[in-house]
Design an enzyme around this catalytic site. Structure first.
Site, PDB file in Angstrom:
ATOM      1  N   ASP A 120       0.739  10.964  -1.724  1.00 41.95           N
ATOM      2  CA  ASP A 120       1.981  11.849  -1.152  1.00 41.95           C
ATOM      3  C   ASP A 120       1.319  12.461   0.019  1.00 41.95           C
ATOM      4  O   ASP A 120       0.589  13.103   0.120  1.00 41.95           O
ATOM      5  CB  ASP A 120       2.002  12.984  -2.431  1.00 41.95           C
ATOM      6  CG  ASP A 120       3.210  13.566  -2.356  1.00 41.95           C
ATOM      7  OD1 ASP A 120       4.038  13.449  -1.423  1.00 41.95           O
ATOM      8  OD2 ASP A 120       3.817  13.774  -3.461  1.00 41.95           O
ATOM      9  N   ARG A 166       3.644  14.252   1.777  1.00 42.12           N
ATOM     10  CA  ARG A 166       4.821  15.277   2.082  1.00 42.12           C
ATOM     11  C   ARG A 166       3.920  16.804   2.516  1.00 42.12           C
ATOM     12  O   ARG A 166       2.985  16.967   1.670  1.00 42.12           O
ATOM     13  CB  ARG A 166       5.608  15.555   1.027  1.00 42.12           C
ATOM     14  CG  ARG A 166       6.793  14.360   1.078  1.00 42.12           C
ATOM     15  CD  ARG A 166       7.510  14.678  -0.313  1.00 42.12           C
ATOM     16  NE  ARG A 166       6.643  14.220  -1.661  1.00 42.12           N
ATOM     17  CZ  ARG A 166       7.244  14.371  -2.779  1.00 42.12           C
ATOM     18  NH1 ARG A 166       8.607  14.722  -3.035  1.00 42.12           N
ATOM     19  NH2 ARG A 166       6.558  14.253  -3.968  1.00 42.12           N
TER      20      ARG A 166
HETATM   21  N1  LIG Z   1       5.717   5.836  -1.337  1.00 42.28           N
HETATM   22  C1  LIG Z   1       6.725   5.735  -2.193  1.00 42.28           C
HETATM   23  N2  LIG Z   1       7.562   6.722  -2.311  1.00 42.28           N
HETATM   24  C2  LIG Z   1       8.420   6.760  -3.252  1.00 42.28           C
HETATM   25  C3  LIG Z   1       8.433   5.865  -4.342  1.00 42.28           C
HETATM   26  N3  LIG Z   1       9.461   5.838  -5.296  1.00 42.28           N
HETATM   27  C4  LIG Z   1       9.949   6.806  -4.676  1.00 42.28           C
HETATM   28  N4  LIG Z   1       9.630   7.478  -3.767  1.00 42.28           N
HETATM   29  C5  LIG Z   1       9.645   8.669  -2.921  1.00 42.28           C
HETATM   30  O1  LIG Z   1       9.270   9.805  -3.711  1.00 42.28           O
HETATM   31  C6  LIG Z   1      10.103  10.717  -3.415  1.00 42.28           C
HETATM   32  C7  LIG Z   1      10.480  11.520  -4.929  1.00 42.28           C
HETATM   33  O2  LIG Z   1      10.994  12.723  -4.498  1.00 42.28           O
HETATM   34  P1  LIG Z   1      11.059  14.031  -5.391  1.00 42.28           P
HETATM   35  O3  LIG Z   1      12.001  13.312  -6.545  1.00 42.28           O
HETATM   36  O4  LIG Z   1      11.612  15.074  -4.627  1.00 42.28           O
HETATM   37  O5  LIG Z   1       9.591  14.587  -5.924  1.00 42.28           O
HETATM   38  P2  LIG Z   1       8.659  14.254  -7.195  1.00 42.28           P
HETATM   39  O6  LIG Z   1       7.296  14.366  -6.521  1.00 42.28           O
HETATM   40  O7  LIG Z   1       8.938  13.114  -7.917  1.00 42.28           O
HETATM   41  O8  LIG Z   1       8.793  15.604  -8.068  1.00 42.28           O
HETATM   42  P3  LIG Z   1      10.202  16.399  -8.907  1.00 42.28           P
HETATM   43  O9  LIG Z   1      11.395  15.073  -8.641  1.00 42.28           O
HETATM   44  O10 LIG Z   1      10.619  17.561  -8.509  1.00 42.28           O
HETATM   45  O11 LIG Z   1       9.586  16.172 -10.170  1.00 42.28           O
HETATM   46  C8  LIG Z   1      11.000  10.466  -2.561  1.00 42.28           C
HETATM   47  O12 LIG Z   1      10.917  10.778  -1.107  1.00 42.28           O
HETATM   48  C9  LIG Z   1      11.218   8.927  -2.859  1.00 42.28           C
HETATM   49  O13 LIG Z   1      11.679   8.447  -1.718  1.00 42.28           O
HETATM   50  C10 LIG Z   1       7.286   4.619  -4.139  1.00 42.28           C
HETATM   51  O14 LIG Z   1       7.126   3.724  -5.051  1.00 42.28           O
HETATM   52  N5  LIG Z   1       6.522   5.019  -3.288  1.00 42.28           N
END
Ligand SMILES: Nc1nc2c(ncn2[C@@H]2O[C@H](COP(=O)(O)OP(=O)(O)OP(=O)(O)O)[C@@H](O)[C@H]2O)c(=O)[nH]1
Ligand SMILES: [Zn+2]
Length: 362
Positions: free
Chosen positions: A294, A296
């Site tokens: 992560d 971010r």
């Molecule tokens: N690098 C990567 N990013 C992903 C993948 N699947 C989803 N994402 C990214 O993951 C992030 C998910 O964001 P959020 O839903 O805000 O965060 P979270 O960490 O899941 O936390 P909550 O949803 O708040 O529980 C987004 O930026 C998506 O684009 C993946 O397989 N790889």
């Protein structure tokens, strides 16, 4: 002279150069010519090798671990370019796409000792340019002269390093009424970072009082899930459920952060998806690419909340890191509101991996 770009502006220019495949010069005790591996061309590689010296390909510890390269520098490794290095060699060290089909023939020789400040800054820069985290560096004797002779952006390393460690300030640009399906009392606010990076948005539902905890969602952009209805993640349903809850309660704040792919950008996320097609999970795929799972910086979300006058939230999330980051950024979290929606047969393993490896709450 006031027209001269400052270090923030010069860094934005440097990121744009690297994305276009144009070299930059990092001018420190050992000045270095820097090229992003992803946008390197054979012609520029040939020209670089013709300069002589000992060019290296800087990669992160994560990528080095996958390649079994020795990361003598801790968080990064400097792989020595073979004398006859051609573009496919650079690409296969930088990019894991063909790791399985055509494994790198090692051992990769790595530099040790000496100063790696330029290498670290170069990796930070290519990451923030949303490129693969790998950069070719070559020491040059007179950095300022080399840059001037070739018309390249030249950055003083002692200014770059402290600057990259700070996060950019965000400034409100404009807000306007946005009637939405979930609530006619919607308002969209735009925030722009000083560093030339992507804008972030706040969607305000109703007129939440600044004196009480606001129902808030810190949502990271997911083009595939939010817009395309991808079943690989749960982002789209989470986005819509959060907005719906704010509509029902009559107030809330949804921060839509343009931190696609957990901060690695959409192109790199698609590289990660391609690795997932080869059998790696979401965390392993990021690591093979050379990223942390992560990337971010959630503090940006806290910055926006504070700029809007909020000091306390009921946070819609399953991610404890978001809660911790809010609190350490001075935003009180009175309640974590779970957001469990959108599980399907395509994302069960993805959600389980996030729970097992990234600490998400089930
Ligand atoms: N690098 C990567 N990013 C992903 C993948 N699947 C989803 N994402 C990214 O993951 C992030 C998910 O964001 P959020 O839903 O805000 O965060 P979270 O960490 O899941 O936390 P909550 O949803 O708040 O529980 C987004 O930026 C998506 O684009 C993946 O397989 N790889
Ligand atoms: Zn998603």
């Amino acid at each position: 002279m006031s027209f001269e770009p400052d270090i923030t502006e010069r860094l934005a220019r440097a990121r744009a150069d690297l994305r276009m495949g144009v070299p930059i010069v990092l001018n420190g005790p050992v000045p270095a010519l820097v090229l992003a591996a992803e946008t390197l061309t054979q012609q520029r590689l040939t020209d670089l090798l013709a300069l002589g010296g000992a060019p290296v390909l800087a990669i992160t510890l994560r990528r080095a671990q996958t390649l079994k390269a020795r990361a003598y520098d801790g968080d990064l490794a400097r792989v020595l370019l073979p004398d006859d290095a051609a573009l496919p060699w650079v690409q296969s060290v930088a990019d894991p796409a063909d790791d399985l089909r055509a494994p790198m023939k090692g051992p990769l020789l790595c530099a040790r000792g000496g100063d790696v400040t330029a290498h670290r800054a170069a990796l930070d820069l290519v990451k923030s340019a949303r490129l693969l985290p790998a950069a070719v560096l070559l020491d040059v004797s007179d950095g300022a002269k080399f840059a001037a002779d070739h018309g390249l952006t030249c950055l003083a390393l002692d200014q770059v390093t402290p600057h990259l460690a700070q996060r950019s300030a965000l400034h409100p640009v404009i807000s306007a009424r946005l009637p939405m399906e979930v609530s006619e009392a919607g308002r969209l606010h735009i925030f722009r970072p000083e560093d030339g990076g992507e804008e972030h948005y706040a969607i305000e539902i109703g007129r939440p009082p600044r004196s009480a905890p606001v129902l808030a969602r810190l949502h990271s952009a997911c083009f595939t899930g939010d817009l395309m209805g991808s079943l690989k993640c749960d982002c789209g349903p989470q986005l819509r459920a959060a907005l719906a809850q704010m509509g029902t309660e009559g107030s809330g704040i949804l921060l839509y952060m343009n931190q696609e792919g957990r901060g690695i950008g959409l192109a790199n996320k698609m590289r990660a998806y391609s690795l997932q097609d080869q059998g790696f999970d979401t965390v392993e795929a990021n690591h093979r690419l050379g990223f942390e799972d992560d990337e971010r910086d959630f503090r940006l979300g806290a910055d926006i909340l504070k700029a809007m006058g909020f000091t306390s939230v009921r946070l819609l999330t399953n991610n404890p890191r978001k809660v911790d980051m809010m609190r350490s950024s001075g935003v009180e979290v009175t309640e974590r509101v779970p957001l469990k929606v959108g599980e399907n047969r395509h994302n069960t393993v993805y959600l389980a991996t996030k729970a097992a490896k990234s600490g998400h709450l089930l």
